[in-house]
Design an enzyme around this catalytic site. Structure first.
Site, PDB file in Angstrom:
ATOM      1  N   GLU A 236       0.732  -1.280   0.011  1.00  0.00           N
ATOM      2  CA  GLU A 236       0.046   0.094   0.090  1.00  0.00           C
ATOM      3  C   GLU A 236       0.939   1.210  -0.011  1.00  0.00           C
ATOM      4  O   GLU A 236       2.153   1.221   0.505  1.00  0.00           O
ATOM      5  CB  GLU A 236      -0.909  -0.114   1.199  1.00  0.00           C
ATOM      6  CG  GLU A 236      -2.112  -1.091   1.159  1.00  0.00           C
ATOM      7  CD  GLU A 236      -3.084  -0.804   2.307  1.00  0.00           C
ATOM      8  OE1 GLU A 236      -4.220  -0.346   2.143  1.00  0.00           O
ATOM      9  OE2 GLU A 236      -2.635  -0.868   3.604  1.00  0.00           O
ATOM     10  N   GLU A 241      -4.728   1.527  -2.260  1.00  0.00           N
ATOM     11  CA  GLU A 241      -5.063   1.134  -0.860  1.00  0.00           C
ATOM     12  C   GLU A 241      -5.693  -0.433  -1.208  1.00  0.00           C
ATOM     13  O   GLU A 241      -6.291  -0.736  -2.375  1.00  0.00           O
ATOM     14  CB  GLU A 241      -6.061   1.979  -0.282  1.00  0.00           C
ATOM     15  CG  GLU A 241      -6.952   1.371   0.749  1.00  0.00           C
ATOM     16  CD  GLU A 241      -7.969   2.203   1.498  1.00  0.00           C
ATOM     17  OE1 GLU A 241      -8.429   2.081   2.638  1.00  0.00           O
ATOM     18  OE2 GLU A 241      -8.213   3.636   0.731  1.00  0.00           O
TER      19      GLU A 241
END
Length: 934
Positions: A236, A241
């Site tokens: 990430e 994400e």
């Protein structure tokens, strides 16, 4: 029947009749809604409602039942605990943004004791300093003072619901972060290209790591199939994400997706992958049996399209995103899917949901819509650089959420100086003020002096401010039977509002409560007072036998000790807010600056506005140019409405020129007409008349003064008000005005403080006034240009005056076009400029030639500016953004920063100085008088 029962019965009789609007738009006492609320189904009782049946002169929000106590709340069902806490916080937020008030909750758990059990509510630390708590038998009270904008943000917000990416996390912005983000967005709109791709080639990342991660994420997004438990080669990041699916796939996406999209769109764009483990970076996916791609895609599309957005730009694009489903295979078989969404950076602001911020409006607790919340957050003091004569008296950065900027002319008394003059605070006595009013009241009402002195015995220091009617002062309707009101502000006490009645009736208690509540709201929401504040209403009756008694007071509730004024500084701060409440009015600068601005009345204006209208039915007000006659005319009509319980159709405003009539019509406080229409039509239903610029009236259509006087003298409810505003210096004709002889203009008042004109223009006006006195036109009565009091001119305001003679008409038009271009290049706008001719016939005659001259000045680099130059109209729409081209007469009563006066063919005839003065007084900063050669 004992007194409490009688009070209750009287209140029930009175409440249905008392629809008095208060400053925050809510109705304090609303009979019908009280019973509607009592009959609501039980499921609705957890929602917030305004408690109308209260003995607090406050906005009281009923939060229903609540379990209290630190230990007890820890043991209760988490969902119920969260729901109760949410309701309390919404009420707190609403009152913080609406001038303060009280939250009342019924304590559900028996045996609760505030001192020993604590509270157990989860309140944000930033709110705690605004709250006081008290147990009152089986009710818990939270006293909420207004939000203070010195906290760094303009209003209280529970959650902005604006998200951003910080390193590897999606975080909600707090209020200060949200405000900074919104300001950055308005400043960097031109630097954001919403159509840019998120491919690595287009990204301009300052960190190589982020660029590489984004490139790898873009490559993953384009893949068709993935392997179950495959470990991705990137983690990430700010632009990526990972989100795992939960058992309830739909719920997980609906809960998480708005935050992800908001964060990526508000940062630099990026990718969100549903079905990748955020810790191990392994591909998991969602099992194919648990997902229907068609309905899931529709759900995601619907969710994103419903996200609240706020645009600062004019293009107003939608959120740009692309959705892919990546197949997840296990040992060659399709196991499920990873949901991949590419989100582009948004031009403005994307919210996960509507901001969690509340207010009291229309007698309800309401959530602020996204657009209103954003506008409120972004509200700031207007730029006064174009108004060098004005200084801030109250800034939005140190007031309350509903306050407006207050400006004072730099050469007038500052706010603190005005407070000390109007409402001085002494440490050794209680001061009665204003002296003329309380002495008049004491002489008219025997026993009143003794009553007041008796009430003041417990107080050793403070100020008692008398008024014929505090209700009227606050914009409420006057109540018959009120002898006077008096506001006491003293140290170590809450302020007390005494209302003295000639007799007790059913409406006394309700009236005093409403006035006290309205005064508190005005002091906070208009006056900007940020401290703890309540106004205690106290009703006294002064009977005809001169016996006085206090009949209302025992019903009042107790406030926390912190609501008592502790220092003279607190008292002075409140009194300065009171000056703003009593003297503040919406400035004409509001239109020019693009946001609402308040100015303060001058001493003489306030004195005239404070007159008892029942005793001063007729008045002639002579005012110099720029002394604020029209402002005072508007304010006096508002007072007439409240003193005599009038509708706008009962009040007639008469002026000579149509543009001024149209400007006043936008105020919706009267029936405005021109003199010509007044003489043509029947106004039998009118009761009160205010006449403005009366020196320019004529008798060509009949005796307007006689007609106006007859109408007001024979009004259906008795003689009405007739106030006439005039300035003989600004007479722009040589005809008979129809005004009565100067000796018959009685009573008469003068306004001689001039605050509008820049120094060069003010000096020119004084010179022309002297010339006018020496060359009195034949239609003006002797002595009409002699003021009883010495004029006072505000000094120190920069400006410009140019008088150019012996130009031919073509040269004049070229000069105007060149000067307009120069002024627009230097920050002025078309709404600042007026070009005025001596005669109305000249306007149409030379309009086309002036426009032609302006077009000839067009240069290639000034195309946009020339478009502005050619926005020309007449005085009818003086508030719009165009150059006014009209006659001096039609512009009477109006003003602009820059005025060109074109006096083609003017000779030294009688009245020329008055006409020049009328022209010059229309200009605030720059005046150009251009005289054509004969």
């Amino acid at each position: 029947m004992d007194q409490p029962q009688q009070d209750g019965l009287n209140l029930l009789i009175f409440l249905p009749l008392l629809f008095l609007s208060c400053s925050n738009g809510s109705i304090f006492l609303f009979f019908r809604r009280t019973f509607q609320n009592r009959n609501r189904p039980s499921a609705e009782k957890m929602s917030l409602r305004i408690d109308s049946n209260t003995n607090f002169p406050e906005c009281v929000v009923d939060a229903g039942k609540v379990i209290l106590g630190t230990r007890r709340r820890q043991e209760m069902d988490p969902r119920l605990r969260e729901k109760q806490n949410e309701i309390i916080l919404q009420a707190v937020c609403a009152l913080l943004n609406s001038g303060g008030g009280i939250i009342k909750a019924e304590i559900e758990n028996k045996g609760y004791n505030y001192e020993s059990h604590g509270v157990g509510l989860d309140v944000p630390p930033i709110f705690r300093s605004h709250l006081d708590e008290m147990q009152q038998e089986n009710h818990f009270l939270i006293f909420v003072k207004s939000w203070n904008t010195e906290a760094g943000v303009p209003l209280a917000t529970l959650c902005s619901n604006l998200y951003h990416r910080q390193r590897t996390s999606t975080d909600v912005m707090d209020s200060q972060e949200a405000l900074a983000f919104l300001k950055r967005r308005t400043q960097t709109l031109t630097n954001i290209n919403v159509s840019n791709s998120l491919s690595p080639q287009a990204a301009q990342s300052s960190v190589q790591y982020e660029g590489n991660t984004k490139a790898l994420a873009a490559a993953l997004f384009d893949r068709k199939r993935l392997q179950y438990l495959e470990k991705l080669n990137f983690p990430e990041s700010k632009h990526v994400e990972f989100v795992m699916f939960s058992t309830d796939v739909s719920h997980r996406v609906k809960d998480r997706l708005p935050k992800c999209v908001s964060a990526l769109a508000n940062t630099e764009g990026g990718y969100v992958f549903f079905g990748v483990h955020d810790g191990t970076c392994q591909v998991i996916g969602c099992e194919k049996e648990k997902i229907d791609l068609t309905s899931f895609r529709a759900s995601i599309d619907g969710c994103i399209k419903k996200l609240p957005v706020h645009h600062f730009c004019t293009q107003r694009p939608e959120i740009q995103y692309v959705l892919n489903f990546l197949e997840v295979h296990d040992k060659g078989a399709l196991r499920g899917y990873v949901c991949a969404i590419k989100v582009e950076q948004f031009c403005c602001a994307v919210f996960a949901k509507v901001p969690s911020s509340w207010q009291v409006k229309d007698n309800r607790v309401r959530q602020l819509p996204t657009r209103e919340w954003t506008a409120w957050m972004m509200e700031a003091d207007p730029d006064l650089s174009r108004c060098p004569e004005m200084v801030l008296a109250l800034s939005l950065s140190s007031a309350t959420p509903r306050s407006k900027t207050v400006c004072i002319h730099k050469n007038l008394e500052r706010l603190k100086e005005q407070q000390k003059r109007y409402f001085p605070v002494f440490s050794d006595r209680v001061v009665y003020t204003p002296e003329s009013l309380y002495k008049e009241l004491f002489s008219q009402h025997k026993g009143l002096r003794d009553l007041i002195n008796t009430e003041m015995r417990p107080f050793s220091q403070g100020i008692l401010i008398f008024s014929q009617s505090w209700a009227v002062d606050l914009g409420l309707q006057e109540k018959q039977g009120v002898i006077c009101d008096a506001l006491l502000i003293s140290q170590n006490n809450t302020p007390i509002l005494y209302t003295i009645f000639s007799k007790w009736d059913a409406g006394c208690k309700g009236y005093s409560m409403v006035v006290a509540y309205s005064l508190k709201q005005k002091l906070v929401n208009k006056g900007g007072y940020t401290g703890r504040l309540c106004i205690t209403p106290l009703v006294c009756v002064l009977n005809s036998d001169r016996k006085a008694q206090s009949v209302c007071g025992s019903y009042l509730q107790i406030y926390p000790e912190s609501y008592n004024f502790m220092t003279p500084q607190h008292m002075e701060a409140l009194l300065q807010s009171l000056v703003i409440v009593l003297l503040g009015f919406k400035s004409f600068l509001s239109e020019e600056l693009g946001s609402e601005v308040l100015n303060l009345l001058t001493n003489k204006q306030y004195e005239l506005l404070s007159k008892n209208l029942r005793k001063t039915k007729e008045l002639f007000v002579h005012g110099l140019p720029g002394s604020g006659k029209t402002i005072l005319a508007l304010k006096i009509m508002e007072k007439i409405k409240n003193v005599f319980h009038c509708e706008p159709t009962d009040i007639l405003y008469i002026c000579e020129n149509y543009p001024l009539k149209k400007l006043v019509s936008k105020k919706n406080i009267c029936q405005p007409v021109t003199r010509k229409n007044f003489m043509k039509n029947n106004f039998e239903r009118v009761q009160h008349i205010v006449i403005d610029d009366a020196q320019n009236f004529r008798t060509e259509d009949g005796d307007w003064y006689g007609k106006a006087k007859f109408i007001t003298q024979t009004a259906r409810d008795g003689p009405g008000v007739l106030w006439i505003f005039l300035d003989y210096f600004q007479t722009n004709h040589l005809s008979c005005s129809g005004l009565p002889p100067l000796s018959d203009q009685y009573p008469r008042e003068e306004i001689t403080r001039v605050v509008r004109s820049a120094d060069p223009i003010a000096n020119y006006l004084q010179q022309i006034m002297q010339e006018a006195r020496q060359n009195l036109p034949p239609n003006l009565p002797p002595g009409s240009l002699v003021m009883l009091y010495e004029p006072k001119w505000a000094q120190g305001v920069p400006g410009n005056l140019e008088i150019i003679e012996d130009l031919n008409l073509e040269e004049i038009l070229v000069y105007v076009a060149d000067k307009c271009r120069f002024l627009l290049q230097n920050g002025y706008s078309p709404r600042d400029i007026a070009v005025l001719f001596t005669k109305a016939s000249e306007v149409e005659k030379y309009k086309d030639r002036l426009l032609t001259a302006m077009r000839k000045r067009k240069m290639s680099q000034l195309d946009e500016e020339c478009d502005l130059l050619l926005q020309v109209g007449d005085a009818l729409d003086v508030l719009t953004n165009h150059i006014v081209l009209d006659s001096v007469c039609r512009f009477s009563g109006l003003e602009r920063n820059i005025v060109f006066g074109i006096n083609a063919g003017v000779t030294q005839q009688a009245g020329v100085y008055n006409l020049l003065l009328c022209l010059a007084s229309r200009a605030k900063r720059h005046l150009y008088i251009l005289k054509a050669s004969v």
